[in-house]
Design a protein around this motif. Sequence first.
Motif, PDB file in Angstrom:
ATOM      1  N   LEU A  40     110.192  59.560-116.653  1.00 19.33           N
ATOM      2  CA  LEU A  40     110.394  60.036-115.287  1.00 19.33           C
ATOM      3  C   LEU A  40     109.359  61.092-114.919  1.00 19.33           C
ATOM      4  N   LEU A  41     109.052  61.985-115.835  1.00 17.89           N
ATOM      5  CA  LEU A  41     108.030  62.997-115.588  1.00 17.89           C
ATOM      6  C   LEU A  41     106.663  62.358-115.384  1.00 17.89           C
ATOM      7  N   ALA A  42     106.314  61.387-116.201  1.00 13.45           N
ATOM      8  CA  ALA A  42     105.028  60.701-116.054  1.00 13.45           C
ATOM      9  C   ALA A  42     104.958  59.975-114.714  1.00 13.45           C
ATOM     10  N   PHE A  43     106.037  59.319-114.310  1.00 11.80           N
ATOM     11  CA  PHE A  43     106.072  58.638-113.026  1.00 11.80           C
ATOM     12  C   PHE A  43     105.923  59.626-111.871  1.00 11.80           C
ATOM     13  N   ALA A  44     106.589  60.765-111.960  1.00 10.97           N
ATOM     14  CA  ALA A  44     106.514  61.765-110.893  1.00 10.97           C
ATOM     15  C   ALA A  44     105.098  62.330-110.761  1.00 10.97           C
ATOM     16  N   VAL A  45     104.440  62.592-111.883  1.00 10.10           N
ATOM     17  CA  VAL A  45     103.068  63.103-111.842  1.00 10.10           C
ATOM     18  C   VAL A  45     102.136  62.050-111.257  1.00 10.10           C
ATOM     19  N   PHE A  46     102.291  60.814-111.678  1.00  9.25           N
ATOM     20  CA  PHE A  46     101.454  59.732-111.163  1.00  9.25           C
ATOM     21  C   PHE A  46     101.692  59.523-109.671  1.00  9.25           C
ATOM     22  N   ALA A  47     102.946  59.590-109.226  1.00  6.15           N
ATOM     23  CA  ALA A  47     103.259  59.431-107.798  1.00  6.15           C
ATOM     24  C   ALA A  47     102.672  60.580-106.990  1.00  6.15           C
ATOM     25  N   LEU A  48     102.745  61.794-107.510  1.00  5.84           N
ATOM     26  CA  LEU A  48     102.160  62.931-106.814  1.00  5.84           C
ATOM     27  C   LEU A  48     100.657  62.781-106.691  1.00  5.84           C
ATOM     28  N   TYR A  49     100.016  62.267-107.731  1.00  2.93           N
ATOM     29  CA  TYR A  49      98.578  62.002-107.658  1.00  2.93           C
ATOM     30  C   TYR A  49      98.279  60.989-106.548  1.00  2.93           C
ATOM     31  N   PHE A  50      99.034  59.908-106.499  1.00  2.99           N
ATOM     32  CA  PHE A  50      98.773  58.886-105.488  1.00  2.99           C
ATOM     33  C   PHE A  50      98.984  59.402-104.081  1.00  2.99           C
ATOM     34  N   VAL A  51     100.006  60.217-103.876  1.00  4.57           N
ATOM     35  CA  VAL A  51     100.277  60.732-102.537  1.00  4.57           C
ATOM     36  C   VAL A  51      99.239  61.770-102.128  1.00  4.57           C
ATOM     37  N   SER A  52      98.748  62.557-103.080  1.00  2.00           N
ATOM     38  CA  SER A  52      97.888  63.667-102.700  1.00  2.00           C
ATOM     39  C   SER A  52      96.400  63.422-102.885  1.00  2.00           C
ATOM     40  N   GLN A  53      95.979  62.669-103.895  1.00  2.00           N
ATOM     41  CA  GLN A  53      94.565  62.636-104.215  1.00  2.00           C
ATOM     42  C   GLN A  53      93.915  61.267-104.250  1.00  2.00           C
ATOM     43  N   GLU A  54      94.645  60.201-104.291  1.00  2.00           N
ATOM     44  CA  GLU A  54      94.028  58.879-104.439  1.00  2.00           C
ATOM     45  C   GLU A  54      93.213  58.523-103.208  1.00  2.00           C
ATOM     46  N   ASN A  55      91.913  58.433-103.380  1.00  2.00           N
ATOM     47  CA  ASN A  55      91.007  58.051-102.299  1.00  2.00           C
ATOM     48  C   ASN A  55      90.042  56.988-102.775  1.00  2.00           C
ATOM     49  N   GLY A  56      90.484  56.116-103.662  1.00  2.00           N
ATOM     50  CA  GLY A  56      89.640  55.043-104.134  1.00  2.00           C
ATOM     51  C   GLY A  56      89.223  55.163-105.585  1.00  2.00           C
ATOM     52  N   ALA A  57      89.738  56.148-106.305  1.00  2.00           N
ATOM     53  CA  ALA A  57      89.374  56.311-107.711  1.00  2.00           C
ATOM     54  C   ALA A  57      89.986  55.208-108.574  1.00  2.00           C
ATOM     55  N   LEU A  58      91.206  54.816-108.287  1.00  2.00           N
ATOM     56  CA  LEU A  58      91.878  53.780-109.074  1.00  2.00           C
ATOM     57  C   LEU A  58      92.060  52.482-108.293  1.00  2.00           C
ATOM     58  N   LEU A  59      92.150  52.589-106.998  1.00  2.00           N
ATOM     59  CA  LEU A  59      92.388  51.408-106.173  1.00  2.00           C
ATOM     60  C   LEU A  59      91.093  50.959-105.510  1.00  2.00           C
ATOM     61  N   SER A  60      91.087  49.727-105.062  1.00  2.00           N
ATOM     62  CA  SER A  60      89.930  49.244-104.297  1.00  2.00           C
ATOM     63  C   SER A  60      89.894  49.976-102.954  1.00  2.00           C
ATOM     64  N   THR A  61      88.791  49.919-102.294  1.00  4.47           N
ATOM     65  CA  THR A  61      88.625  50.659-101.036  1.00  4.47           C
ATOM     66  C   THR A  61      89.652  50.259 -99.973  1.00  4.47           C
ATOM     67  N   PRO A  62      89.893  48.965 -99.721  1.00  5.83           N
ATOM     68  CA  PRO A  62      90.917  48.635 -98.701  1.00  5.83           C
ATOM     69  C   PRO A  62      92.316  49.103 -99.098  1.00  5.83           C
ATOM     70  N   ALA A  63      92.663  48.957-100.369  1.00  5.39           N
ATOM     71  CA  ALA A  63      93.995  49.387-100.814  1.00  5.39           C
ATOM     72  C   ALA A  63      94.126  50.903-100.736  1.00  5.39           C
ATOM     73  N   ALA A  64      93.059  51.621-101.101  1.00  2.71           N
ATOM     74  CA  ALA A  64      93.086  53.081-101.020  1.00  2.71           C
ATOM     75  C   ALA A  64      93.199  53.529 -99.566  1.00  2.71           C
ATOM     76  N   GLN A  65      92.516  52.837 -98.660  1.00 10.06           N
ATOM     77  CA  GLN A  65      92.595  53.181 -97.238  1.00 10.06           C
ATOM     78  C   GLN A  65      94.005  52.949 -96.698  1.00 10.06           C
ATOM     79  N   MET A  66      94.641  51.852 -97.109  1.00 15.70           N
ATOM     80  CA  MET A  66      96.006  51.581 -96.673  1.00 15.70           C
ATOM     81  C   MET A  66      96.954  52.654 -97.206  1.00 15.70           C
TER      82      MET A  66
END
Length: 69
Positions: free
Chosen positions: A26-52
């Motif tokens: 649960l802690l790992a999921f929460a940290v990963f979710a916080l990263y996606f909500v706050s910082q993901e701008n194409g580092a892990l996802l493709s550009t269209p998915a990151a934009q969405m």
Amino acid sequence: MTTAASASAVPSVTTDVRVPAWAWALLAFAVFALYFVSQENGALLSTPAAQMLHELTHDARHALGVPCH
């Protein structure tokens, strides 16, 4: 002068705390979710998915005080 009786009267302070595996997951999921909500701008996802994702979480980012432009 110390005796064996007075030395054994001191309690041991060691504790054994066990954290269940689900709590670590649960802690790992929460940290990963916080990263996606706050910082993901194409580092892990493709550009269209990151934009969405960026557009879906845009208001939440600003509410948390995270700059995104």
